[in-house]
Structures are given as structure tokens and as C-alpha cells.
Design a protein around this motif. Structure first.
Motif, PDB file in Angstrom:
ATOM      1  N   GLU A 181      93.425  48.264 -54.238  1.00 10.90           N
ATOM      2  CA  GLU A 181      92.984  49.458 -54.941  1.00 10.90           C
ATOM      3  C   GLU A 181      94.173  50.102 -55.627  1.00 10.90           C
ATOM      4  N   GLY A 182      94.032  50.309 -56.943  1.00 14.21           N
ATOM      5  CA  GLY A 182      95.122  50.868 -57.717  1.00 14.21           C
ATOM      6  C   GLY A 182      95.133  52.383 -57.713  1.00 14.21           C
ATOM      7  N   ALA A 183      96.058  52.950 -58.490  1.00  9.33           N
ATOM      8  CA  ALA A 183      96.234  54.399 -58.528  1.00  9.33           C
ATOM      9  C   ALA A 183      95.003  55.109 -59.070  1.00  9.33           C
ATOM     10  N   ARG A 184      94.237  54.435 -59.928  1.00 11.34           N
ATOM     11  CA  ARG A 184      93.039  55.039 -60.495  1.00 11.34           C
ATOM     12  C   ARG A 184      91.804  54.798 -59.641  1.00 11.34           C
ATOM     13  N   GLY A 185      91.992  54.198 -58.479  1.00 13.93           N
ATOM     14  CA  GLY A 185      90.849  53.884 -57.641  1.00 13.93           C
ATOM     15  C   GLY A 185      90.122  52.638 -58.085  1.00 13.93           C
ATOM     16  N   GLU A 186      90.706  51.873 -59.001  1.00 16.59           N
ATOM     17  CA  GLU A 186      90.099  50.651 -59.491  1.00 16.59           C
ATOM     18  C   GLU A 186      90.784  49.446 -58.867  1.00 16.59           C
ATOM     19  N   ALA A 187      90.059  48.342 -58.831  1.00 20.85           N
ATOM     20  CA  ALA A 187      90.622  47.118 -58.273  1.00 20.85           C
ATOM     21  C   ALA A 187      91.670  46.544 -59.221  1.00 20.85           C
ATOM     22  N   GLU A 188      92.831  46.192 -58.673  1.00 25.30           N
ATOM     23  CA  GLU A 188      93.894  45.573 -59.457  1.00 25.30           C
ATOM     24  C   GLU A 188      94.268  44.252 -58.818  1.00 25.30           C
ATOM     25  N   LEU A 189      94.370  43.235 -59.639  1.00 29.50           N
ATOM     26  CA  LEU A 189      94.662  41.891 -59.159  1.00 29.50           C
ATOM     27  C   LEU A 189      96.080  41.826 -58.606  1.00 29.50           C
ATOM     28  N   LYS A 190      96.217  41.307 -57.362  1.00 30.39           N
ATOM     29  CA  LYS A 190      97.520  41.215 -56.722  1.00 30.39           C
ATOM     30  C   LYS A 190      97.998  39.778 -56.600  1.00 30.39           C
ATOM     31  N   THR A 191      97.142  38.848 -56.166  1.00 31.58           N
ATOM     32  CA  THR A 191      97.558  37.449 -55.995  1.00 31.58           C
ATOM     33  C   THR A 191      96.520  36.518 -56.589  1.00 31.58           C
ATOM     34  N   LEU A 192      96.996  35.350 -57.002  1.00 30.52           N
ATOM     35  CA  LEU A 192      96.141  34.287 -57.534  1.00 30.52           C
ATOM     36  C   LEU A 192      96.481  32.984 -56.825  1.00 30.52           C
ATOM     37  N   HIS A 193      95.443  32.235 -56.462  1.00 32.05           N
ATOM     38  CA  HIS A 193      95.620  30.931 -55.836  1.00 32.05           C
ATOM     39  C   HIS A 193      94.790  29.917 -56.634  1.00 32.05           C
ATOM     40  N   GLY A 194      95.465  28.960 -57.257  1.00 31.98           N
ATOM     41  CA  GLY A 194      94.774  27.964 -58.070  1.00 31.98           C
ATOM     42  C   GLY A 194      94.887  26.580 -57.465  1.00 31.98           C
ATOM     43  N   ARG A 195      93.811  25.806 -57.594  1.00 30.18           N
ATOM     44  CA  ARG A 195      93.785  24.434 -57.088  1.00 30.18           C
ATOM     45  C   ARG A 195      93.172  23.523 -58.156  1.00 30.18           C
ATOM     46  N   GLY A 196      93.842  22.394 -58.415  1.00 32.15           N
ATOM     47  CA  GLY A 196      93.303  21.386 -59.312  1.00 32.15           C
ATOM     48  C   GLY A 196      93.501  21.709 -60.783  1.00 32.15           C
ATOM     49  N   HIS A 197      94.314  20.905 -61.459  1.00 28.20           N
ATOM     50  CA  HIS A 197      94.549  21.038 -62.899  1.00 28.20           C
ATOM     51  C   HIS A 197      94.916  22.484 -63.272  1.00 28.20           C
TER      52      HIS A 197
END
Length: 850
Positions: free
Chosen positions: A434-450
Motif C-alpha cells: 500500500e502506497g502513500a495514497r492508499g493505492e496498491a504499488e508494485l514492489k516485486t516481480l517474479h517471471g518464469r519462462g521466456h
């Protein structure tokens, strides 16, 4: 990414609450009037008079009253041979008991007409009813959110007709009802007793409150099947505040207690709130016994549009499925079939076109957690759900922009830079905070395959990396002068391949070539703060001039500079040579323990130790030193040892040119007669030399090479062997034949490959040949003739001690390989009659003595 925001704010229970209107009218038509027709016939049969005053009739079973009917007057309207057929009941009041303990339903009417022959009951004026609400309806008026005490439903209409033979009660007049704060109406209503179906014929409308918000329902018509407990609305529209739900047809499936169990919307289903709208061709939803939505599914081209000027959004999918928590907030959303969403944020400081966020894949799954109501919000404000996890499969792609008002770290006055980061994978999982504006903010990404990570800037820099897996961390707090999410760090593993292009220089001419770098490795680690990329595991980098492999390579993205560690193998291209060319003189190869490359300046450093030196070679020519420096702009190379007094080594090998016979020796000073003595002893003639075929091996304390001059300068403890002898001096300059011309343009570094043209040694020169030792201050060796020219100083003349010719001194000594004739050349006499003397000492050895 917030595909579920509109779902979170829209109350799916709004459309379901429309069934209240049907239930209320059903209670009036289906319950009250159907029973009243039987009661009317009973009281008329009891009256048996043309006019009866104050008629009252009660019916009871087992001492319990079922109903009481009172008419101020019963009047016979017409008679037939069989008796009275049409009656008028004036001032009718009907009390119906038994539905609830101690409660009763009440029906009032001024005049009713009963046609006994036809079997009809007709209301001649207005009809009012006070009916106890069903259990589920009674709870619907609980605006406070808890179960309220039951209230009566008040219904008013006119022109009501009941036809006994058809079992139908109907009116074409307006039907109005009131239940607490809920008011509704329809134009005409019909109840089919045989089919047990109620129909609201037209202009269905209801107003009231839902959870403290105004509620308004309209429909062109509505049906209620009491047997299957299903209510159907045509062209239904439900509004509450900014929220609106509508569909061409809405079907509600009711439980036995008349609460809504399931809702189905078909045709142009639209759910909207403010500027945001979700639409599809079909909707299914289920509800709890407390009328709270539990599950919802939209199919048939689901679209999401938000026209908010500060943050417009659009998206879509073939199917969208939502699971809700106990309070009716979304807990999980699954969008399938070309799922996508895109938004543009104009709120933060940034470019005029805004900052983009996009997400797409065959399936997008979003998991939510309950949020907290903002501080200072009104009592009863429902907290927003916060997106916690996002999972995209099958062709997942995510894109985000970030804005730096001060450019990169190169300079504080740099122009603002827009950076676009795009991630793709077969399977992509994102975790949010949860960000400062109360909105969801992307923190981590996990990618698999190509997996693929692409980062481009408005300045023209580009980088694309691919691999089997990707782990990325994004920064959520704004940096100084920056906005939007940025990649803080990223790790890519498995068959990593990278394509990178730096931004053009500010002073670059239009159309100027921009160097491109390509790299491969098993693992790549990116640091967003420094914008450096570390490659490990068979790391390999290639650009326009250099190809390099190492255990670890660190590339600086803004500049293209690189540092390598561990088993470095590099190829420096020259004269238009191509990577992999190992035969021509255009390619320089280097091996070292570490290396540094400065891309724009075309500088390269290769480092080792004195015990394990860096090695550079072209063809058979090579250089070994603890430190080797290449300057592509100046076309120079320098070699240095690690410790003072240590040595570097170089090998110069010819290019196997066609052999030429050795030319006859000539004195250095041939312009004037020179005193010369040639030994008369029988010696073999000088052997023909194979031009360009000899090898010169050099050791010295340092080496400097100029590619433009084609000369290598050695200083400090110089030793050269392999040119028909072993020479030592304090300084030596090796001159190479000119580099071959080609169509590849100017070379950043042509290198040391090529034939030795001649070598000049100076400072305490010593030469050892089999059977010969020579000393002097300067010595010239010419490769084409294989000839040495040795000179000295007046105080230290050159001297040669030959096993066959003895000791020879003079101003200049000229000779070839061992066993060759030594030519002694002296300076002519000066004006004072003194010249350089030639001294020859000859030792005649007995025949056979070696």
C-alpha cells in the motif's frame, strides 16, 4: 494495476434489491385479492338481500379467526332468473389474519362489483392495502445495517379486476406502494393464479435507500414466477449515488424466504461508478442470506473504461470472475482471454502525455486484502480492498513509465528523461504494497519462462535482456525530481542475452552511428541506483570494437563502460575486422585476470600479475605484461609490469612474405670513402634471408606502441632474441612494416602483427651470436637484409669478438649472422689529419681446433 477497483466500489446487491418491488406487488395482487374474491362470494351468499346494511362476516377454524369482512352496504345491481348475479359492495374492509403471530393484513375499498355469473370481482374505485412484509423484505428496510422490526407495506391502486375462470387478477392502472423509505410504482399489474406468475406491465419504478445511499430502480416490465421463485426485469436500471447497474434483462433467483440467492444479467450489462464503467454481455452473481454478494462472473467481451481526466483507464477480457469476502469486498479477481488493462497517470509531475501503466496476458489473477478506512473519513465508510498479489500467465506483459526531472547521474543539468520499463514472461507474479495514497504499488516481480526486461529512455538509450527467470524489485517511494515506479534491482538467470544501445552524445551529428553492445551470461544482476548490469557464468560481451568473455562482467548502462573479472578473454577488432576472424592481421586477442573498457573513449585495460600476466596476440605476434593498456582513439598500446624491475614480454613474427635474397652489405656512411678492412680468411658467404619470416622476442621493463607510426618502444633491461642472436640494451624501438590497407575504414587498433622492418637498440648494447660477441651504444637491425649496424661513442667504440675473425673495433661494425664477414667502417680524417683508427686482432687457430 487496479482492474478490480470498479468492482470494489460497485454494489452488486443494487440490482438484486430490485426484487423488493416484485415481492411487494405480489403480496398485494397474489395474496390479498385472490383470497378476497372467495371471501366476497361467501358474504354475498350470506346476505341474500337486494340491499343489506352493515354486513360483517368472520371465518374461523379451531377457534382462530382467519379473516373478517365488513361492508357498509351490499347492493344488488342486476338479477336473473336464477337470482341475484351482480352485486355492489360499498365501504369494504377486509382483515386477514394468520400470516404472523398477532398480525393482520388490511384491505380497504370504497366500492367493489361482484359478477357471480361471470365470476369477476372489480374494484370501482381506489383500493388501499396494508400488508405485513415478508421476512426477507422486512429486513430490507434496515438502513442502519441490522435487522429492523417488520413494517407494513402500503399499496394503492384502482381498476383492479379478478376473473375467476382465468384465475387472473389484473389492473391497467397505476400501482403505488410504500414500505418505510421505499416507494415504488408500475403502470398496470397482472397475477396469473394458474401459472402462479405476477407481471408488472410497464413503467416499473422504485426509490429508497440502500446502506444510507439513495436507491432508484427502473424497468420497462417485471415478472415474478412464484413457483420457481424467480423474478425477471426487462431493461432494468439501478442507481445509488454515483453507482449504476443496468442490463437488458435481469433475473433474480430467490430462496424460500424470498431473499436473493442468485442474479443473472443478460444483454448490455453495465456497472458504473463516476467515470468508471465495466460492461459485458452476461453477468452471474450469488449472494449470502444477508444479501451480500459472494461471487460474480462477467462473460462475453468484458470491458473496463475510466474517463477520469487525471487517470484514464481502459481494459478488457473475455471473462472476469470475482470472489468477495464476507463484507462484499473483492478478495480475488480472475480475468481470462486476452486480459489487459492500461492507465495513464497525469497526477504526478512528468511529461505532458502522462506516465503509462499497462498489463496483459491470457489470464490475470488478482488477490486482495482488506484495507483501512482513510483517516478522517465519515463514520461507516467502507475501507477499500488493497491489491496484494497479481499473477499473469500465458504471454504476460507489464509496462511502466518513470520520469526523472534531472536526467541521470551524468550531470545535474541534464535534460529530463522518460524511462519506460517493460517486462514479459510466460508466467509473471507481482507483489504489491500500500502506497502513500492508499493505492496498491508494485514492489516485486517474479517471471518464469521466456522472460524479457526492456528499458528505453527518451534520450535514446535502449536495453533488452532475455532469460529463463526474472526477479525484480521496484522502488515505491519517489526519488528527488522523479515520479513513477522504477526498477530498483533485477536478477535474470538462465541463457541470459542482452542487447544494449547507449543514448547518442549531445553533440552527435544526425544519422551518426551509435555503438550497440550485445551480451550473454547465465545470470544478470541489475542495480537501478547505479544503472550497472553484472553478468556472471560464462559472461560474454561484444560491441563494435571489442568482444570479451569472463567469469564476471559489469556493464555501466548509461556509458556502455565495462569491467571484467576472472579468466578474461577479449578480441579487439581492427581495420574493419569481424569477430571470430583469427587469421588476418585485423584482430587482436587478449587474455587477462581482469579488464576495464571505456566505451566512448575507446580505452581498454587488461590486468594480470607478473606471475600470471595479461596476454595480447595477433597471429603469431604477442605481448605479455601484468598490465596492458589500449587507446583506440590514439591508436596506441602500453604494457607495464606489476612490480618495479619486473619485465614485460613481446614477440614479433613476420607474415610469411615471399623470400628475397639478402642484399650486399653497405656501409652506413657511404657518401665518402671509408677505411675498411675485410678479413682474408676463407669464410662462407652471407646466407640469403627469408624476408619477414624471422621471429623477434623482446623482454623489457615497459613497452609503448604506436599503431599510427607502426613502432614499439621498449625501455629498461631490454633483451631481444630470435633474430640470429641475443641482444641486450637499455632501449629498443621495433619498427613494423606498414599495415595492409582495407575497405573497413580506420582501425581503432591495428595491432602488433606484421613483419618487423627494422630494430634500433641503444644504451649499452650487447649482442651474442654463436661464436661472436659484440658491444656498442647503438645497433640497427634490418629485417630485409638480416644485417646489423653497430656503432658506439668516441669513448666507447663498438667491438666484436669473433671466434674466427678475432676482435674487431671501429666507428661502425656491419655484419649479419654468426660466421658472416664483419665490415668495419671508419670516419674520414678531420682537417687536423686525425681520423678514427681501425683495430683488428686476429688469432689463427690450428686446423681442426674449435
Amino acid at each position: 494495476m487496479r482492474l478490480g477497483l470498479s468492482v470494489r466500489r460497485l454494489r452488486w446487491g443494487l440490482l438484486a434489491s430490485a426484487t423488493v418491488l416484485v415481492l411487494l406487488v405480489a403480496a398485494f395482487l397474489g395474496y390479498g385479492h385472490f383470497r378476497m374474491s372467495k371471501i366476497a362470494q361467501t358474504i354475498i351468499d350470506r346476505a341474500k338481500k337486494h340491499i343489506s346494511e352493515g354486513v360483517t362476516y368472520s371465518d374461523s377454524v379451531g377457534g382462530k379467526i382467519n379473516y373478517t369482512l365488513h361492508a357498509d352496504r351490499v347492493e344488488t345491481k342486476s338479477t336473473g332468473s336464477g337470482g341475484d348475479e351482480v352485486y355492489i359492495l360499498h365501504g369494504v374492509k377486509l382483515d386477514l389474519y394468520g400470516r404472523t403471530e398477532g398480525g393482520a393484513d388490511h384491505v380497504y375499498g370504497k366500492d367493489f362489483e361482484y359478477d357471480r355469473t361471470v365470476g369477476t370481482v372489480k374494484a370501482l374505485g381506489a383500493v388501499d392495502m396494508d400488508i405485513q412484509a415478508p421476512t426477507s423484505v422486512a429486513g430490507h428496510n434496515a438502513n442502519s445495517g441490522h435487522q429492523a422490526e417488520p413494517e407494513d407495506i402500503h399499496v394503492k391502486t384502482s381498476g383492479l379486476v379478478y376473473v375467476k375462470r382465468l384465475g387472473v387478477a389484473a389492473t391497467g392502472e397505476r400501482v403505488d406502494f410504500t414500505y418505510g423509505d421505499l416507494h415504488g410504482s408500475s403502470q398496470g399489474a397482472e397475477f396469473d393464479n394458474g401459472r402462479n406468475v405476477l407481471r408488472l406491465l410497464a413503467q416499473v419504478e422504485a426509490t429508497g435507500e440502500e446502506h444510507g445511499q439513495p436507491l432508484h430502480l427502473t424497468a420497462t416490465k417485471a415478472d415474478y414466477d412464484r413457483t420457481s421463485n424467480v423474478a425477471t426485469f426487462e431493461n432494468a436500471v439501478v442507481k445509488s449515488g454515483e453507482r449504476t447497474g443496468k442490463a437488458d434483462q435481469a433475473i433474480t433467483y430467490l430462496r424460500h424466504d424470498s431473499s436473493v440467492e442468485r442474479l443473472e444479467g443478460t444483454g448490455n450489462v453495465v456497472l458504473s461508478q463516476g467515470t468508471r464503467q465495466v460492461s459485458s454481455s452476461h453477468l452471474d452473481a450469488t449472494f449470502s442470506t444477508a444479501s451480500v454478494v459472494q461471487w460474480m462472473k462477467m462473460t462475453g467481451g468484458v470491458t473496463l473504461v475510466d474517463t477520469n481526466a487525471q487517470k484514464p483507464v481502459h481494459g478488457g477480457a473475455s471473462v472476469a470472475e470475482v470472489n468477495f469476502d464476507a463484507k462484499g469486498s473483492p478478495a480475488k479477481i480472475v480475468a481470462t482471454g486476452g486480459a489487459n488493462i492500461a492507465e495513464v497517470d497525469h497526477r504526478a509531475a512528468g511529461p505532458s502525455q502522462g506516465l503509462r501503466r499497462t498489463l496483459s496476458g491470457n489470464q490475470i489473477t488478482m488477490n486482495f486484502v482488506p484495507g483501512v478506512a482513510p483517516a478522517g473519513s465519515a463514520k461507516g465508510t467502507k475501507p477499500k480492498s488493497i491489491l496484494r498479489e497479481l499473477h499473469v500467465v500465458a504471454g504476460a506483459k507489464a509496462l511502466g513509465d518513470s520520469w526523472s526531472a534531472t536526467g541521470n547521474s551524468v550531470g545535474a543539468k541534464a535534460a529530463p528523461v522518460l524511462k519506460t520499463s517493460e517486462v514479459a514472461a510466460d508466467d509473471l507474479l507481482g507483489e504489491f504494497v500500500e502506497g502513500a495514497r492508499g493505492e496498491a504499488e508494485l514492489k516485486t516481480l517474479h517471471g518464469r519462462g521466456h522472460t524479457q526486461l526492456q528499458q528505453d529512455t527518451s534520450a535514446g538509450a535502449e536495453q533488452v535482456s532475455t532469460g529463463d527467470t526474472l526477479e525484480a524489485v521496484l522502488t515505491t517511494g519517489p526519488a528527488s525530481g522523479s515520479s513513477g515506479s522504477r526498477v530498483e534491482s533485477a536478477v535474470q538467470t538462465g541463457h541470459v542475452a542482452i542487447h544494449s544501445k547507449p543514448a547518442p552524445k549531445p553533440d552527435a551529428k544526425p544519422g551518426a552511428k551509435v555503438d550497440v553492445t550485445a551480451a550473454t551470461a547465465e545470470r544478470a544482476t541489475y542495480d537501478g541506483a547505479t544503472e550497472k548490469l553484472r553478468l556472471t557464468g560464462n559472461a560474454h560481451v561484444i560491441d563494435d570494437t571489442t568482444e570479451m568473455s569472463a567469469a564476471s562482467i559489469v556493464v555501466d548502462q548509461p556509458t556502455g563502460n565495462a569491467e571484467a573479472e576472472g579468466s578474461v578473454v577479449a578480441t579487439v577488432l581492427g581495420n574493419g575486422g569481424q569477430s571470430g576472424d583469427t587469421t588476418g592481421g585485423q584482430v587482436t586477442h587478449v587474455m587477462s585476470l581482469s579488464a576495464k573498457l571505456q566505451h566512448a573513449a575507446k580505452l581498454a585495460e587488461f590486468h594480470g600479475t607478473d606471475a600470471q600476466p595479461a596476454k595480447l596476440w595477433q597471429g603469431a605476434s604477442q605481448v605479455q605484461a601484468a598490465n596492458i593498456f589500449l587507446d583506440g582513439d590514439k591508436h596506441t598500446m602500453a604494457a607495464r609490469p606489476q612490480a618495479n624491475g619486473a619485465l614485460i614480454h613481446a614477440v614479433f613474427a613476420g607474415a610469411n612474405a615471399a623470400p628475397k635474397p639478402a642484399a650486399a652489405p653497405k656501409p652506413v656512411a657511404a657518401s665518402k670513402p671509408a677505411e675498411a678492412v675485410q678479413k682474408k680468411t676463407a669464410t662462407p658467404a652471407a646466407k640469403p634471408q627469408t624476408a619477414g619470416s624471422s621471429v623477434a622476442r623482446v623482454a623489457a621493463q615497459k613497452m609503448d606502441y604506436s599503431d599510427l607510426q607502426r613502432e614499439a618502444t621498449f625501455q629498461g633491461a631490454v633483451r631481444i632474441d630470435g633474430i640470429s642472436g641475443d641482444a641486450q640494451s637499455q632501449r629498443a624501438v621495433v619498427f613494423l612494416t606498414p599495415a595492409a590497407k582495407n575497405n573497413g575504414g580506420a582501425a581503432p587498433f591495428a595491432g602488433t602483427n606484421g613483419s618487423v622492418d627494422h630494430i634500433v637498440l641503444s644504451g649499452e648494447v650487447n649482442l651474442e651470436q654463436p661464436g661472436r660477441h659484440a658491444t656498442g651504444e647503438t645497433m640497427l637491425y634490418t629485417e630485409a637484409t638480416g644485417q646489423y649496424v653497430l656503432t658506439g661513442t668516441p669513448g666507447r667504440l663498438p667491438k666484436a669478438i669473433d671466434a674466427q675473425q678475432g676482435t674487431v673495433t671501429g666507428t661502425t661494425l656491419i655484419f649479419s649472422d654468426s660466421g658472416s664477414t664483419i665490415i668495419v667502417a671508419g670516419e674520414p680524417a678531420t682537417s687536423k689529419g686525425k681520423g678514427t683508427r681501425v683495430r683488428t686482432e686476429t688469432e689463427v687457430r690450428p686446423e681442426g681446433k674449435k
